[in-house]
Scaffold this active site. Structure first.
Site, PDB file in Angstrom:
ATOM      1  N   ARG A 120       0.782  -1.182  -0.042  1.00 40.37           N
ATOM      2  CA  ARG A 120      -0.103  -0.086  -0.534  1.00 40.37           C
ATOM      3  C   ARG A 120       0.810   1.052  -0.502  1.00 40.37           C
ATOM      4  O   ARG A 120       0.734   2.650  -0.371  1.00 40.37           O
ATOM      5  CB  ARG A 120      -0.500   0.375   1.258  1.00 40.37           C
ATOM      6  N   TYR A 121       1.521   1.437   0.842  1.00 43.15           N
ATOM      7  CA  TYR A 121       2.748   2.643   1.125  1.00 43.15           C
ATOM      8  C   TYR A 121       4.211   2.025   0.012  1.00 43.15           C
ATOM      9  O   TYR A 121       4.412   1.402  -0.140  1.00 43.15           O
ATOM     10  CB  TYR A 121       3.241   2.390   2.092  1.00 43.15           C
ATOM     11  N   ARG A 124       7.471   0.267   2.046  1.00 46.34           N
ATOM     12  CA  ARG A 124       6.816  -0.627   2.817  1.00 46.34           C
ATOM     13  C   ARG A 124       5.816  -1.397   2.281  1.00 46.34           C
ATOM     14  O   ARG A 124       5.085  -1.239   1.620  1.00 46.34           O
ATOM     15  CB  ARG A 124       6.479  -0.313   4.491  1.00 46.34           C
ATOM     16  N   CYS A 133      -3.344 -18.261  14.237  1.00 46.44           N
ATOM     17  CA  CYS A 133      -3.213 -17.480  15.481  1.00 46.44           C
ATOM     18  C   CYS A 133      -3.200 -18.415  16.270  1.00 46.44           C
ATOM     19  O   CYS A 133      -3.666 -19.695  16.092  1.00 46.44           O
ATOM     20  CB  CYS A 133      -3.669 -16.383  15.493  1.00 46.44           C
ATOM     21  N   CYS A 137      -8.986 -13.245  18.172  1.00 47.69           N
ATOM     22  CA  CYS A 137      -9.211 -12.242  18.904  1.00 47.69           C
ATOM     23  C   CYS A 137     -10.709 -11.689  17.906  1.00 47.69           C
ATOM     24  O   CYS A 137     -10.665 -12.078  16.963  1.00 47.69           O
ATOM     25  CB  CYS A 137      -8.400 -10.578  18.430  1.00 47.69           C
ATOM     26  N   CYS A 140     -10.849  -9.348  14.879  1.00 46.15           N
ATOM     27  CA  CYS A 140      -9.733  -9.294  14.228  1.00 46.15           C
ATOM     28  C   CYS A 140     -10.609  -8.645  13.254  1.00 46.15           C
ATOM     29  O   CYS A 140     -11.168  -8.904  12.423  1.00 46.15           O
ATOM     30  CB  CYS A 140      -9.165 -11.009  13.402  1.00 46.15           C
ATOM     31  N   ARG A 142      -8.423  -9.047   9.805  1.00 41.16           N
ATOM     32  CA  ARG A 142      -8.029 -10.259   8.876  1.00 41.16           C
ATOM     33  C   ARG A 142      -9.362 -11.581   9.600  1.00 41.16           C
ATOM     34  O   ARG A 142      -9.030 -12.166   9.402  1.00 41.16           O
ATOM     35  CB  ARG A 142      -7.080 -10.558   8.649  1.00 41.16           C
ATOM     36  N   ASP A 301     -11.153  -1.024  12.596  1.00 40.66           N
ATOM     37  CA  ASP A 301     -11.523  -1.528  11.279  1.00 40.66           C
ATOM     38  C   ASP A 301     -13.593  -1.378  11.192  1.00 40.66           C
ATOM     39  O   ASP A 301     -14.099  -2.253  12.366  1.00 40.66           O
ATOM     40  CB  ASP A 301     -10.485  -2.044  10.400  1.00 40.66           C
ATOM     41  N   ASP A 338      -7.593   3.556  10.229  1.00 46.64           N
ATOM     42  CA  ASP A 338      -7.136   2.813   8.612  1.00 46.64           C
ATOM     43  C   ASP A 338      -8.092   3.302   8.545  1.00 46.64           C
ATOM     44  O   ASP A 338      -9.163   2.784   8.359  1.00 46.64           O
ATOM     45  CB  ASP A 338      -6.468   1.408   9.162  1.00 46.64           C
ATOM     46  N   LYS A 345      -3.295   4.722   7.051  1.00 46.26           N
ATOM     47  CA  LYS A 345      -3.236   5.453   8.679  1.00 46.26           C
ATOM     48  C   LYS A 345      -2.790   6.698   8.493  1.00 46.26           C
ATOM     49  O   LYS A 345      -2.346   7.454   7.650  1.00 46.26           O
ATOM     50  CB  LYS A 345      -2.371   4.395   9.600  1.00 46.26           C
TER      51      LYS A 345
HETATM   52  C1  LIG Z   1       0.175  -0.585   9.339  1.00 47.71           C
HETATM   53  C2  LIG Z   1       0.607  -0.910   7.850  1.00 47.71           C
HETATM   54  C3  LIG Z   1       2.047  -0.739   7.574  1.00 47.71           C
HETATM   55  C4  LIG Z   1       2.880   0.002   8.550  1.00 47.71           C
HETATM   56  O1  LIG Z   1       2.524   0.954   8.623  1.00 47.71           O
HETATM   57  P1  LIG Z   1       3.573   1.983  10.086  1.00 47.71           P
HETATM   58  O2  LIG Z   1       2.664   3.346  10.275  1.00 47.71           O
HETATM   59  O3  LIG Z   1       4.659   2.417   9.030  1.00 47.71           O
HETATM   60  O4  LIG Z   1       3.466   1.007  10.951  1.00 47.71           O
HETATM   61  C5  LIG Z   1       2.689  -1.428   6.364  1.00 47.71           C
HETATM   62  N1  LIG Z   1       1.684  -1.769   5.243  1.00 47.71           N
HETATM   63  C6  LIG Z   1       0.313  -1.816   5.691  1.00 47.71           C
HETATM   64  C7  LIG Z   1      -0.419  -2.465   4.171  1.00 47.71           C
HETATM   65  C8  LIG Z   1      -0.343  -1.268   6.524  1.00 47.71           C
HETATM   66  O5  LIG Z   1      -1.679  -1.605   7.092  1.00 47.71           O
HETATM   67  S1  SF4 Z   2      -5.748  -9.561  15.371  1.00 49.21           S
HETATM   68 FE1  SF4 Z   2      -6.399 -10.491  14.321  1.00 49.21          FE
HETATM   69  S2  SF4 Z   2      -4.432 -11.207  13.273  1.00 49.21           S
HETATM   70 FE2  SF4 Z   2      -3.793 -10.547  15.412  1.00 49.21          FE
HETATM   71  S3  SF4 Z   2      -4.276 -11.731  16.499  1.00 49.21           S
HETATM   72 FE3  SF4 Z   2      -6.036 -11.681  16.861  1.00 49.21          FE
HETATM   73  S4  SF4 Z   2      -6.796 -12.468  15.175  1.00 49.21           S
HETATM   74 FE4  SF4 Z   2      -4.972 -13.354  15.370  1.00 49.21          FE
END
Ligand SMILES: *Cc1c(COP(=O)(O)O)cnc(C)c1O
Ligand code: SF4
Length: 394
Positions: A120-121, A124, A133, A137, A140, A142, A301, A338, A345
């Site tokens: 996305r960025y 990174r 996991c 949670c 979550c 995802r 989210d 986010d 973010k």
């Molecule tokens: C959160 C996230 C990051 C890391 O973001 P930082 O602000 O640098 O911690 C990188 N890629 C994705 C897709 C993210 O959701």
């Molecule tokens: S937030 Fe989702 S990915 Fe992270 S530890 Fe909890 S269940 Fe696993």
């Protein structure tokens, strides 16, 4: 009731499992094998509310139910509102889908050039290395892919992902996440970190993990050695409530810190768990005492079935206002949303600045007192009375 931090104790012990040999208890594979994963197992230890029963029955279609014995011990079994309980025991409310909620609320799938990688960025990438996991949670982000309850087609392709990173010199930062990367074997982690380290343009490697919180036994000296070998490897852990800051977590954080792993914490703001300034303050203080720097507080989210956890953003801002200036600067995390759909973010901050003009900035401090900082440097007195040496001509 205001939350008061107990400064003297860090919970440690085997609780309900005191009959189990300590060597088993401290063995992370024992903890994984003995996770509570069914309604029947939970009901052996506590009385579920009707809502929780419904949630447990629904869990296998949404997000699996799994709780390590270690983490289960942190639940107050007589309190249905226990903040630990809310995080890991499903509730019927999860079945309620509200407007605006999405399965892939951060648009991650659209930003995925190869399976398991989210770019996305520009500089990174997020590398999702597993869908498992130690515990799940209920909020979550995802949930569509972790635990494979929704039959989501998630097959991280390490080789393809590594080749993508190798081929993109703009990627300087790789974040391993999932699922939980620390569920991989030592051998696999060693290999993966080694491969990433070998890529010249990758200068920053970090891991996002909730294992220290759910399964601190996994942070073995051997694992710490691997981080030392490939270091610097940074880590973001995920603690939401001061009750999670146990002696075991503290010990795990020390093993990581002493192996040269800088630690940060990410919390998700959750209704009835940590949407309270006293709770957050107790949490961030505990984190500092464990050598962990609070990094982010996330607005939750827009996950499907998450409405019962949702906190008003104004409450989050109020929490940050209650921290900034009132406690150690290191203890104050950045509150972020986010952006839904995949905007990344974005910080949400209390407003301290009241006005900025060409002449001055007007702002308030943590006590609400107003101050002014002049921006125009208007000379009030020629040379301010300083006699310049003859060779300097202004
Ligand atoms: C959160 C996230 C990051 C890391 O973001 P930082 O602000 O640098 O911690 C990188 N890629 C994705 C897709 C993210 O959701
Ligand atoms: S937030 Fe989702 S990915 Fe992270 S530890 Fe909890 S269940 Fe696993």
């Amino acid at each position: 009731m205001p939350y008061t931090e107990d400064r003297s104790t860090w919970f440690a012990g085997q609780g309900l499992w005191s009959h189990v040999p300590e060597s088993d208890w401290k063995d992370w594979t024992w903890q994984l094998k003995n996770r509570l994963t069914t309604l029947e197992q939970l009901e052996r230890h506590l009385t579920l509310t009707p809502g929780e029963r419904a949630g447990c029955l629904f869990a296998k279609e949404k997000l699996a139910l799994a709780i390590t014995p270690y983490f289960f011990n942190l639940i107050d079994r007589h309190d249905p509102h226990c903040p630990i309980r809310k995080q890991v025991i499903p509730r019927g409310d999860e079945m309620v889908v509200s407007s605006g909620e999405m399965l892939d609320s951060l648009g991650e799938d659209e930003h995925s050039p190869v399976p398991g990688l989210i770019h996305r960025y520009p500089d990174r990438v997020l590398f999702l290395v597993t869908d498992r996991c130690a515990a799940y949670c209920r909020y979550c982000t995802r949930s569509r892919l972790v635990s494979n309850a929704q039959d989501y087609n998630f097959h991280p392709e390490y080789e393809q992902a590594l080749r993508y990173i190798e081929a993109h010199p703009g990627i300087r930062d790789v974040l391993l996440s999932g699922g939980d990367p620390l569920l991989l074997s030592d051998k696999k982690l060693d290999h993966l970190l080694g491969r990433l380290r070998a890529i010249k343009h990758v200068e920053f490697i970090r891991i996002g993990s909730r294992i220290p919180v759910f399964l601190p036994q996994r942070i073995t000296p051997e694992l710490a050695e691997i981080f030392k070998k490939h270091g610097p490897v940074w880590m973001s852990i995920h603690v939401n409530h001061p009750k999670e800051a146990t002696q075991e977590l503290k010990d795990a954080c020390e093993r990581l810190s002493f192996a040269g792993v800088p630690l940060g914490n990410q919390s998700v703001l959750l209704r009835g768990v940590n949407d309270d300034a006293d709770v957050m303050k107790a949490l961030v203080h505990r984190l500092l005492r464990m050598r962990v720097r609070p990094y982010y507080i996330y607005q939750m989210d827009l996950i499907t079935g998450g409405a019962h956890f949702k906190v008003d953003v104004r409450k989050g801002i109020e929490i940050i206002r209650a921290l900034r200036g009132h406690t150690t600067g290191y203890a104050v995390p950045q509150y972020v949303i986010d952006a839904p759909g995949g905007g990344g973010k974005v910080p949400v901050n209390p407003d301290y600045v009241e006005q900025i003009t060409d002449d001055e900035v007007v702002f308030r401090n943590f006590e609400g007192k107003q101050f002014r900082y002049p921006l125009k440097a208007a000379p009030v007195k020629e040379n301010a009375g300083i006699v310049m040496p003859a060779e300097i001509h202004l």
